[in-house]
Design a protein around this motif. Structure first.
Motif, PDB file in Angstrom:
ATOM      1  N   GLY B  64       0.800  -1.221   0.000  1.00 34.89           N
ATOM      2  CA  GLY B  64       0.000   0.000   0.000  1.00 34.89           C
ATOM      3  C   GLY B  64       0.832   1.270   0.000  1.00 34.89           C
ATOM      4  N   LEU B  65       2.115   1.167  -0.378  1.00 33.03           N
ATOM      5  CA  LEU B  65       2.966   2.360  -0.399  1.00 33.03           C
ATOM      6  C   LEU B  65       2.704   3.200  -1.646  1.00 33.03           C
ATOM      7  N   ILE B  66       2.242   2.547  -2.710  1.00 37.27           N
ATOM      8  CA  ILE B  66       1.814   3.296  -3.886  1.00 37.27           C
ATOM      9  C   ILE B  66       0.408   2.810  -4.230  1.00 37.27           C
ATOM     10  N   PRO B  67      -0.406   3.667  -4.829  1.00 36.35           N
ATOM     11  CA  PRO B  67      -1.784   3.274  -5.112  1.00 36.35           C
ATOM     12  C   PRO B  67      -1.841   2.253  -6.241  1.00 36.35           C
ATOM     13  N   SER B  68      -2.763   1.319  -6.151  1.00 39.79           N
ATOM     14  CA  SER B  68      -2.944   0.379  -7.250  1.00 39.79           C
ATOM     15  C   SER B  68      -4.301   0.647  -7.896  1.00 39.79           C
ATOM     16  N   ASP B  69      -4.391   0.336  -9.206  1.00 45.61           N
ATOM     17  CA  ASP B  69      -5.629   0.597  -9.934  1.00 45.61           C
ATOM     18  C   ASP B  69      -6.713  -0.408  -9.563  1.00 45.61           C
ATOM     19  N   ALA B  70      -6.276  -1.618  -9.343  1.00 44.33           N
ATOM     20  CA  ALA B  70      -7.238  -2.665  -9.032  1.00 44.33           C
ATOM     21  C   ALA B  70      -6.508  -3.786  -8.316  1.00 44.33           C
ATOM     22  N   GLY B  71      -7.285  -4.664  -7.699  1.00 39.58           N
ATOM     23  CA  GLY B  71      -6.683  -5.833  -7.085  1.00 39.58           C
ATOM     24  C   GLY B  71      -6.647  -5.735  -5.577  1.00 39.58           C
ATOM     25  N   GLN B  72      -6.119  -6.801  -5.000  1.00 37.60           N
ATOM     26  CA  GLN B  72      -6.196  -6.976  -3.572  1.00 37.60           C
ATOM     27  C   GLN B  72      -4.871  -7.520  -3.084  1.00 37.60           C
ATOM     28  N   SER B  73      -4.499  -7.168  -1.872  1.00 38.44           N
ATOM     29  CA  SER B  73      -3.259  -7.685  -1.314  1.00 38.44           C
ATOM     30  C   SER B  73      -3.537  -8.148   0.108  1.00 38.44           C
ATOM     31  N   LEU B  74      -3.172  -9.388   0.408  1.00 38.25           N
ATOM     32  CA  LEU B  74      -3.456  -9.944   1.718  1.00 38.25           C
ATOM     33  C   LEU B  74      -2.159 -10.384   2.383  1.00 38.25           C
TER      34      LEU B  74
END
Lengths: 413, 261
Positions: B64-74
């Protein structure tokens, strides 16, 4: 604030000047560190220049001329300028330095236009706004000092409380983000703190030269101390000392305060940049020269030792020819060796004295150890992060590993 | 049919890091495109791929240090925001100013701030922990040094010590071996192996296929899209390497050589 002014062993005007300049120096010095260490010194400059139209608009809107009202205008203009800089940087392809330049010059031009307009109106009150250009320490009012002091105390308390988050963000923003610090918020906070520093100093130093009070103390302090928790207070002290000295000189000599304070600050910075231990230019140059001289003397010592082994003791000229060193360098080295009592002479011929021979052997041993490191160092498996220092491998590796290295080299032969 | 009682199914341990359909772009250019990846628990994993493949971006976006356009990180099955204390991130060495006025010890102390609180004093027992972290990376004798006086390898060790101080079960490192001497690289690789054996999950952005083969357990081959992931020997085949690095740069022979290590 009255008690403080009474307390100082100075007449009233001087006392006000001293208090005002101290507040300026403390705040700008401490908070300027956040501009310098982020490599954002020019943001401070733009904020200071942006304050000028703010002052003018506040005057036009209220007709009041007291510093507190006008400084509120300055603060607003500073914030707008800061937002614009960030906005331009984010939304367009303009680089940060260009964005800063655009904001700085456009706000300042607006300020000058407004100043001229105000001067042309028949407002009896208008005289004196131009003080915000170059600053004037004399003529501050006691109640302005109270406002400045309150701002200074609030901002410095905030820095103290939020010291760790600020330090972490300042040093390593990616890490700060990864542990969940609100990096954006903290960065905005640092810019706000710069705005506060500008407000506190604007009346004394003026818009044009305010940046010097943000940058100079921080740069000087960085030369002198090496931890952020010391750099900030030392910068504050330097700022205060410089501010008081400059303001007193200017109020005695009827000179514009800003330029005088800046000259004092720059003088001090130059001194620190040149002479500070470890980081100063002169300090480093002297150290480098000493190291070169020592290396040269050691090499000549080895040349001489080799020549004596190979044949009859050489003359200085023969030694220069054999080693291919310039005669001047050789003469200097021989002088140094003579002074250290390492040479003996027989007419023109050079010998090594007893300490000279011992020193030559020590140098040879060091060189041998170094080439052993280059060849076998990888087999040594050092237990920690120590790094070899070519000038003194034994000290940098420790005796145990130096011995092991010699053994490896002997075994490899 | 087995006569033994079926063992009660045990849920597999959650992946230290899982990204689903992660897409990141700088401007109009996609840097990561629909990347699905799951890293195994308790393993030493590498993210490899050509320059500009989005390796570092993957770590940064996952954290989450840079914005992502889509997707998920767990992280361990939870969203990143809820699991920050489970990850220690080691940024690229070049991302900080090494002339910053700070000592080695202070940098490592930063690793404790999230747990000791950002506003309280560092307790004495924390001091012992910091000493231990410095000792583990071989930097015990350098605690009082200015970071500016360190070599590249020593700086990397300091960053790793800070990550150790965070005492997190997942470590993510961005190019820890870029510009580091061979001795430091070997010693850090050894340390990473130890940490893995202690049960930590380590994810490293890496560029040297040779060491990936000899040291790492799991690999994600990335070039904007995820090309392949899994155990090193299964993933790094001539075919996948050609797909990741491009047929023009990796000929069959090169790929064969890389594959053979």
């Amino acid at each position: 604030m009255g008690w403080l002014i009474d307390l100082l062993p100075l007449d009233y005007t001087d006392a006000v000047v001293v208090v005002g300049a101290t507040l300026l120096g403390l705040t700008a010095g401490a908070l300027g560190v956040f501009a310098v260490l982020r490599e954002r010194s020019l943001v401070g400059d733009a904020l200071a220049h942006a304050a000028l139209p703010g002052v003018c608009i506040a005057f036009l809107a209220t007709g009041a001329k007291d510093a507190s009202t006008l400084l509120v205008g300055a603060a607003f203009a500073g914030l707008v300028g800061a937002l614009l800089m960030v906005g331009i940087e984010r939304t367009s392809r303009i680089r940060p330095d260009a964005a800063i330049g655009v904001v700085l010059s456009s706000f300042f031009s607006l300020g000058i236009v407004l100043l001229t307009y105000i001067a042309s109106t028949d407002n009896a009150n208008q005289a004196g706004l131009e003080k915000y250009l170059f600053g004037q320490a004399a003529g501050l009012l006691e109640r302005d000092l109270v406002v400045m002091a309150a701002l200074a105390v609030c901002s410095l308390t905030l820095v103290t409380l939020a010291f760790r988050p600020l330090k972490t963000t300042l040093f390593d923003p990616s890490f700060a983000g990864s542990v969940g610090l609100p990096v954006r918020v903290l960065e905005v906070l640092m810019t706000m703190l710069l705005v506060v520093a500008v407000i506190v100093g604007l009346r004394t130093v003026g818009a044009i030269l305010m940046v010097a009070m943000l940058v100079a103390p921080a740069v000087a302090a960085r030369q002198l101390v090496h931890r952020l928790s010391l750099v900030i207070p030392v910068a504050a002290l330097i700022g205060a000392a410089v501010g008081v000295t400059g303001a007193l000189i200017s109020s005695r000599g009827e000179l514009p305060t800003g330029p005088v304070i800046v000259l004092v600050a720059v003088g001090f910075v130059v001194l620190c940049v040149l002479a500070a231990p470890h980081r100063g230019v002169l300090w480093r140059a002297r150290k480098l020269r000493a190291a070169r001289r020592r290396t040269l003397a050691e090499s000549v010592l080895v040349d001489l030792e080799t020549a004596i082994h190979a044949g009859p003791p050489p003359t200085a000229v023969e030694l220069a020819q054999a080693s291919g060193r310039p005669a001047r360098a050789l003469r200097a080295a021989l002088r140094d060796l003579d002074r250290a009592g390492m040479l003996a002479r027989d007419g023109d011929r050079l010998y090594l004295s007893e300490p000279g021979a011992a020193a030559a052997h020590a140098v040879l041993e060091r060189r041998e150890l170094w080439s052993a490191w280059l060849e076998h160092g990888w087999r040594l498996e050092l237990p920690d992060a120590r790094e070899p220092d070519p000038t003194d491998l034994r000290a940098s590796l420790g005796d145990e590993y130096a011995d092991r290295l010699s053994a490896l080299a002997a075994g490899g032969r | 049919m087995s006569t033994h009682a079926e063992p009660t199914p045990v849920a597999p341990p959650p992946a230290p890091l899982e990204v689903r359909r992660l897409t990141v772009s700088y401007g109009a250019r996609p840097v990561l495109w629909d990347v699905d990846a799951r890293f195994p628990d308790g393993a030493l994993s590498a993210i490899v791929g050509p320059n500009g493949a989005g390796k570092s971006t993957l770590l940064k976006a996952a954290l989450g240090l840079i914005p992502s356009d889509a997707g998920q990180s767990l992280i361990e099955g939870r969203p990143v925001k809820a699991a920050r204390d489970r990850v220690a991130y080691v940024p690229q060495r070049d991302s900080v100013d090494w002339d910053f006025p700070i000592t080695v010890r202070e940098v490592v102390e930063m690793g404790r701030y999230p747990q000791t609180g950002w506003f309280r004093r560092v307790a004495r027992r924390e001091g012992a922990l910091i000493d231990e972290c410095l000792h583990r990376v071989g930097m015990a004798d350098f605690a009082g040094r200015q970071i500016g006086q360190l070599s590249g390898g020593q700086r990397q060790r300091v960053f790793i010590a800070r990550a150790l101080a965070q005492q997190a079960p997942v470590m993510m490192m961005d190019e820890p071996f870029a510009g580091v001497d061979a001795r430091t690289e070997a010693s850090i690789l050894g340390l990473l192996g130890e940490l893995r054996d202690e049960g930590r999950s380590i994810i490293v952005v890496h560029h040297d296929l040779g060491t990936v083969r000899s040291v790492f357990d799991h690999v994600l081959l990335l070039n904007v899209r995820a090309i392949a992931s899994g155990p090193v020997d299964e993933v790094l085949t001539p075919e996948t390497l050609r797909r990741a690095y491009g047929a023009a740069t990796v000929t069959a022979d090169d790929a064969e050589a890389l594959w053979a290590g």
